[in-house]
Design a protein around this motif. Structure first.
Motif, PDB file in Angstrom:
ATOM      1  N   ASP A   1       0.229   0.320   5.662  1.00 45.86           N
ATOM      2  CA  ASP A   1       0.920  -0.627   6.534  1.00 45.86           C
ATOM      3  C   ASP A   1       0.068  -1.876   6.698  1.00 45.86           C
ATOM      4  OD1 ASP A   1       3.026   1.159   7.004  1.00 45.86           O
ATOM      5  OD2 ASP A   1       1.976   2.095   8.707  1.00 45.86           O
ATOM      6  N   ALA A   2       0.689  -2.959   7.096  1.00 47.17           N
ATOM      7  CA  ALA A   2      -0.059  -4.178   7.403  1.00 47.17           C
ATOM      8  C   ALA A   2      -1.091  -3.881   8.484  1.00 47.17           C
ATOM      9  CB  ALA A   2       0.891  -5.275   7.876  1.00 47.17           C
ATOM     10  N   GLY A   3      -2.286  -4.430   8.300  1.00 47.01           N
ATOM     11  CA  GLY A   3      -3.350  -4.237   9.269  1.00 47.01           C
ATOM     12  C   GLY A   3      -4.255  -3.057   8.982  1.00 47.01           C
ATOM     13  N   GLU A   4      -3.926  -2.236   7.985  1.00 43.06           N
ATOM     14  CA  GLU A   4      -4.772  -1.081   7.650  1.00 43.06           C
ATOM     15  C   GLU A   4      -5.950  -1.524   6.775  1.00 43.06           C
ATOM     16  OE1 GLU A   4      -4.594   2.254   8.482  1.00 43.06           O
ATOM     17  OE2 GLU A   4      -3.166   1.551   9.976  1.00 43.06           O
ATOM     18  N   PRO A   5      -7.154  -0.946   7.029  1.00 44.10           N
ATOM     19  CA  PRO A   5      -8.332  -1.319   6.237  1.00 44.10           C
ATOM     20  C   PRO A   5      -8.471  -0.455   4.986  1.00 44.10           C
ATOM     21  CG  PRO A   5      -9.006   0.143   7.988  1.00 44.10           C
ATOM     22  CD  PRO A   5      -7.508  -0.042   8.151  1.00 44.10           C
TER      23      PRO A   5
ATOM     24  N   ILE B   1      -8.484  -5.956   4.806  1.00 44.08           N
ATOM     25  CA  ILE B   1      -7.412  -5.545   5.713  1.00 44.08           C
ATOM     26  C   ILE B   1      -6.088  -5.935   5.074  1.00 44.08           C
ATOM     27  CG2 ILE B   1      -6.446  -5.751   8.029  1.00 44.08           C
ATOM     28  CD1 ILE B   1      -9.223  -4.556   8.061  1.00 44.08           C
ATOM     29  N   ALA B   2      -5.174  -4.994   4.968  1.00 43.58           N
ATOM     30  CA  ALA B   2      -3.884  -5.278   4.342  1.00 43.58           C
ATOM     31  C   ALA B   2      -3.145  -6.362   5.121  1.00 43.58           C
ATOM     32  CB  ALA B   2      -3.045  -4.007   4.284  1.00 43.58           C
ATOM     33  N   PRO B   3      -2.820  -7.485   4.492  1.00 39.96           N
ATOM     34  CA  PRO B   3      -2.112  -8.564   5.202  1.00 39.96           C
ATOM     35  C   PRO B   3      -0.615  -8.317   5.302  1.00 39.96           C
ATOM     36  CG  PRO B   3      -2.522  -9.206   2.938  1.00 39.96           C
ATOM     37  CD  PRO B   3      -3.164  -7.855   3.105  1.00 39.96           C
TER      38      PRO B   3
END
Length: 368
Positions: free
Chosen positions: A249-253, A261-263
């Motif tokens: 998901d967005a925000g996951e490192p 960090i996934a944008p």
């Protein structure tokens, strides 16, 4: 089949690059530099591939020369750093090696030794690199001492090393070259001056011998590429496969420290390659890779055995997809080791020589 990380070595590309060095300097002979296990490519295999082309090879030390002799290479081999102790001279003679001389103690050791067969000597002058070599003021006396000694007089060469032959700013290079030309004229000495960048870009520096090194392996050493360097072909292709895929998901490192960090909702490919193989741990997010021939980037810190890449925009990428870390993809796309090195804040030499023994080398193409 085992772990999919492999270093493919294209010996036809090696021969192409050597022939290019020779074509650029048609009035020079070209040493093929094989030090550091041929810049990580395998010195014996590379020597065999070039044996019908190169009149001589060059290595850093007697151990590297011995390995080539043990493998059946009988061409002349130059020891670029000479001997490290006087008791090496019998081996130098028995192995039929040529040697650089850069220090007074080496001259004394040579003059105390009485070879049964002449040992060609390459006298090194410090023209501005300030590592090894005699000062220009001291060089003529050293030259005359060796020229007057039986066993060495018939085959003396003058050698030096350029500090900035790769640079766009040329003043220091021209200063070194002028000094060397004056010395060579005064001593009536054949020269070996041109390294890879000087071979590629400075015909004024071509001498009786040149010594192409990293260019043989397809790396461009110039700050600004020219037509000659653009004709180089990569010799090593380092490739592996995706061994797992993560959906984030967005925000996951990703990875140690969560640096990336996934944008957005992202797909991450886990690749079987890491710093335990020699891939540089300093590679930053955004370092390029090829997945099935399409460019994407590193996402997260390199681990010992794995690295992670962003495959969000590559919907067909999956477990088993080929990942080219540098070199030529089967589809023809090339990812230069020089480009990867810039993202690691280093140079191609470090990456190529850093590939560790657990990575199998697979050779193809011409072998002599």
């Amino acid at each position: 089949m085992g772990r999919p990380l492999i270093a493919e070595i294209d010996l036809d590309a090696l021969r192409h690059n050597y022939c290019l060095a020779r074509e650029l300097a048609p009035h020079s002979q070209a040493l093929a530099v094989l030090k550091a296990d041929a810049y990580g490519h395998g010195a014996l295999a590379c020597a065999r591939a070039l044996d019908d082309l190169a009149p001589a090879f060059a290595v850093a030390c007697i151990e590297e020369a011995q390995a080539l002799r043990d493998g059946g290479i009988d061409k002349p081999i130059v020891l670029l750093e000479g001997i490290f102790h006087g008791d090496e001279l019998p081996r130098v003679e028995s192995l039929g090696l040529w040697m650089a001389v850069h220090s007074e103690w080496q001259v004394d050791a040579l003059l105390d030794y009485r070879p049964r067969h002449p040992i060609p000597v390459w006298v090194k002058v410090d023209s501005g690199m300030h590592r090894l070599g005699f000062s220009p003021e001291r060089l003529p006396e050293i030259w005359q001492r060796l020229a007057g000694a039986p066993g060495y007089a018939c085959d003396l060469h003058l050698m030096s090393h350029f500090a900035t032959a790769d640079a766009l700013e040329t003043r220091y290079f021209r200063r070194q070259l002028a000094l060397l030309n004056e010395l060579a004229t005064r001593l009536d000495a054949p020269t070996c001056l041109a390294n890879s960048p000087a071979t590629l870009a400075w015909p004024q520096a071509h001498g009786a011998w040149n010594r192409p090194g990293v260019m043989l392996y397809g790396s461009d050493p110039l700050e600004g590429a020219n037509d000659a360097s653009r004709a180089l072909r990569p010799v090593m292709t380092l490739h592996s496969e995706i061994i797992a895929v993560q959906e984030l998901d967005a925000g996951e490192p990703v990875g140690y420290g969560g640096r990336w960090i996934a944008p957005r909702p992202s797909r991450i490919g886990v690749v079987a390659a890491g710093y335990g193989d020699g891939y540089d741990r300093h590679a930053v997010d955004g370092t390029p890779v090829l997945v099935d021939g399409r460019r994407t980037v590193l996402a997260g810190k390199v681990s010992m055995d794995m690295l992670t890449v962003d495959i969000t925009d590559l919907p067909e990428a999956a477990i088993g997809s080929r990942v080219t870390l540098w070199g030529r993809d089967p589809g023809g796309e090339v990812l230069s080791v020089d480009e990867v090195a810039r993202h690691c804040d280093t140079i191609s030499y470090t990456l190529l020589t850093g590939i560790l023994p657990r990575v199998p080398r697979r050779y193809h193409g011409s072998m002599s």
